[in-house]
Design a protein around this motif. Structure first.
Motif, PDB file in Angstrom:
ATOM      1  N   THR A 129     -41.922 150.346  84.553  1.00 31.22           N
ATOM      2  CA  THR A 129     -41.020 149.204  84.353  1.00 31.22           C
ATOM      3  C   THR A 129     -41.540 148.240  83.295  1.00 31.22           C
ATOM      4  OG1 THR A 129     -42.099 148.050  86.198  1.00 31.22           O
ATOM      5  CG2 THR A 129     -40.131 149.352  86.707  1.00 31.22           C
ATOM      6  N   ASP A 130     -42.790 148.400  82.885  1.00 32.08           N
ATOM      7  CA  ASP A 130     -43.377 147.501  81.887  1.00 32.08           C
ATOM      8  C   ASP A 130     -43.443 148.120  80.503  1.00 32.08           C
ATOM      9  OD1 ASP A 130     -45.226 149.430  82.651  1.00 32.08           O
ATOM     10  OD2 ASP A 130     -46.960 148.141  82.259  1.00 32.08           O
ATOM     11  N   ILE A 131     -42.810 149.297  80.311  1.00 29.22           N
ATOM     12  CA  ILE A 131     -42.876 149.979  79.019  1.00 29.22           C
ATOM     13  C   ILE A 131     -41.539 149.874  78.295  1.00 29.22           C
ATOM     14  CG2 ILE A 131     -43.120 152.237  77.887  1.00 29.22           C
ATOM     15  CD1 ILE A 131     -45.165 152.976  79.961  1.00 29.22           C
ATOM     16  N   VAL A 132     -41.594 149.622  76.990  1.00 29.47           N
ATOM     17  CA  VAL A 132     -40.406 149.568  76.147  1.00 29.47           C
ATOM     18  C   VAL A 132     -40.635 150.458  74.924  1.00 29.47           C
ATOM     19  CG1 VAL A 132     -39.759 147.236  76.883  1.00 29.47           C
ATOM     20  CG2 VAL A 132     -41.274 147.542  74.904  1.00 29.47           C
ATOM     21  N   THR A 133     -39.553 150.749  74.210  1.00 32.34           N
ATOM     22  CA  THR A 133     -39.654 151.508  72.963  1.00 32.34           C
ATOM     23  C   THR A 133     -39.097 150.651  71.839  1.00 32.34           C
ATOM     24  OG1 THR A 133     -39.453 153.630  74.116  1.00 32.34           O
ATOM     25  CG2 THR A 133     -38.999 153.617  71.759  1.00 32.34           C
ATOM     26  N   HIS A 134     -39.930 150.397  70.841  1.00 30.29           N
ATOM     27  CA  HIS A 134     -39.572 149.466  69.759  1.00 30.29           C
ATOM     28  C   HIS A 134     -39.404 150.220  68.444  1.00 30.29           C
ATOM     29  CE1 HIS A 134     -39.229 145.652  67.750  1.00 30.29           C
ATOM     30  NE2 HIS A 134     -40.180 145.983  66.896  1.00 30.29           N
ATOM     31  N   VAL A 171     -41.981 153.219  68.501  1.00 26.26           N
ATOM     32  CA  VAL A 171     -43.231 153.295  69.263  1.00 26.26           C
ATOM     33  C   VAL A 171     -42.991 152.774  70.666  1.00 26.26           C
ATOM     34  CG1 VAL A 171     -45.572 152.342  69.486  1.00 26.26           C
ATOM     35  CG2 VAL A 171     -44.753 153.142  67.261  1.00 26.26           C
ATOM     36  N   SER A 172     -43.464 153.523  71.647  1.00 26.21           N
ATOM     37  CA  SER A 172     -43.424 153.054  73.033  1.00 26.21           C
ATOM     38  C   SER A 172     -44.758 152.393  73.355  1.00 26.21           C
ATOM     39  CB  SER A 172     -43.176 154.227  73.989  1.00 26.21           C
ATOM     40  OG  SER A 172     -41.869 154.737  73.829  1.00 26.21           O
ATOM     41  N   LEU A 173     -44.690 151.274  74.045  1.00 28.95           N
ATOM     42  CA  LEU A 173     -45.886 150.508  74.366  1.00 28.95           C
ATOM     43  C   LEU A 173     -45.596 149.574  75.526  1.00 28.95           C
ATOM     44  CD1 LEU A 173     -46.392 147.699  71.682  1.00 28.95           C
ATOM     45  CD2 LEU A 173     -44.235 148.883  72.067  1.00 28.95           C
ATOM     46  N   ALA A 200     -38.077 155.724  75.819  1.00 32.95           N
ATOM     47  CA  ALA A 200     -37.687 157.124  75.616  1.00 32.95           C
ATOM     48  C   ALA A 200     -38.752 157.898  74.860  1.00 32.95           C
ATOM     49  CB  ALA A 200     -36.367 157.183  74.838  1.00 32.95           C
ATOM     50  N   HIS A 201     -38.748 159.213  75.057  1.00 37.07           N
ATOM     51  CA  HIS A 201     -39.503 160.177  74.258  1.00 37.07           C
ATOM     52  C   HIS A 201     -41.017 159.903  74.256  1.00 37.07           C
ATOM     53  CE1 HIS A 201     -35.492 161.033  72.944  1.00 37.07           C
ATOM     54  NE2 HIS A 201     -35.403 160.000  72.151  1.00 37.07           N
ATOM     55  N   ALA A 202     -41.638 160.071  75.398  1.00 30.12           N
ATOM     56  CA  ALA A 202     -43.087 159.893  75.460  1.00 30.12           C
ATOM     57  C   ALA A 202     -43.672 160.833  76.511  1.00 30.12           C
ATOM     58  CB  ALA A 202     -43.445 158.442  75.783  1.00 30.12           C
TER      59      ALA A 202
END
Length: 307
Positions: A129-134, A171-173, A200-202
């Motif tokens: 829940t703390d990961i986003v894709t930028h 980038v996902s972070l 997405a995509h990690a």
């Protein structure tokens, strides 16, 4: 890889952006082909897609995904596209590409899209829940390495989720590292675009891949594609049902690589591509423009009088 003579055409289904009623509502009721396919989707799903989309506030909800998928296939039929030698689907666009290539019948593909959306929703409600894709642009690969080194030095987790062009990436972070990451993008002359949630995509989403495989995709019998599909993960040609299965599941854990799709299509002799669906990106990328003549077939295309 067999290289064909120049002059081939390809149909490309782009990644899904935010899907709202304003983007699709008129097309859904005005175009006869769209009305026909959405009526089938309504029957498959047991609810009226038009009504659900009108009240939805989530741009990536199940109904938004179903709408994007059905609209893409309706646009192919409306446009009369035929004779293409290859197709490709980028990120979520692979669902439309799979149906277009005959990997699944339309009715089954609608159900697969809905069931996969529910599985993803439930997974990300509990996990990561703390990961986003930028996404961002005007950053070279070398500069990106420098930006990622800063994250690594801070012991922050990250993965490159998409390679869109020579200077455009996703980038996902961790969300806590996002503000600093965006600031450093600006400092090196880059430009931040948007941040996706859920991400997405990690590779870290391996459990999601396994859950979709076990709980969703296992209930479907995939077929060999009727025309070659170019994988958005490594540029390989998807020509069998088993390859199609791995390609669909790989989208959860492997980065998307549009330049790889471009290279394969060009090597296969494709010179023209039709981007079908709402596309704000692919047709504008330098690697696209440098290699193909491009036509966009969007919902608004079907609402204009034919010339």
């Amino acid at each position: 890889m067999t290289i064909v003579e120049p002059g081939g055409d390809a149909v490309v289904f782009p990644a899904m952006g935010p899907s709202r009623f304003a983007d699709f509502g008129r097309f859904m009721v005005v175009d006869a082909t769209a009305r026909k396919l959405f009526a089938v989707a309504d029957e498959v799903l047991g609810y009226r897609v038009f009504d659900e989309l009108r009240v939805s506030e989530d741009d990536y909800a199940e109904v938004a995904q179903v709408t994007s998928f059905v609209a893409s296939l309706a646009l192919v039929e409306w446009s009369g596209l035929s004779g293409e030698t290859h197709c490709a689907g980028v990120s979520f666009g692979k669902m439309a590409a799979a149906a277009h290539a005959g990997v699944l019948p339309f009715e089954e593909a609608v159900r697969l899209v809905a069931e996969t959306a529910r599985c993803e929703r439930d997974y990300f409600a509990e996990r990561h829940t703390d990961i986003v894709t930028h996404s961002f642009v005007k950053v070279t690969a070398e500069t990106l390495d420098t930006l990622l080194a800063v994250l690594a030095d801070a012991d922050e987790w990250f993965e490159i989720s998409s390679y869109l062009d020579r200077d455009m990436f996703m980038v996902s972070l961790s969300e806590r590292a996002l503000t600093g990451f965006k600031r450093r993008i600006t400092e090196v002359g880059g430009y931040s675009l948007y941040t996706m949630r859920p991400p997405a995509h990690a590779g870290i989403f391996g459990e999601l891949r396994e859950r979709v495989d076990r709980e969703v995709l296992s209930g479907y019998r995939l077929r060999d594609p009727l025309l070659p599909i170019v994988s958005d993960q490594d540029g390989s040609l998807v020509t069998s049902a088993e390859q199609a299965r791995e390609w669909i599941l790989g989208g959860f854990t492997r980065p998307m690589r549009w330049p790889g799709v471009v290279d394969t299509l060009a090597a296969q002799g494709v010179r023209r591509i039709s981007v079908v669906g709402r596309d704000r990106l692919l047709r504008r990328l330098k690697c696209t423009v440098d290699n193909f003549a491009t036509t966009t077939v969007a919902p608004e295309s079907a609402l204009r009088p034919r010339s």
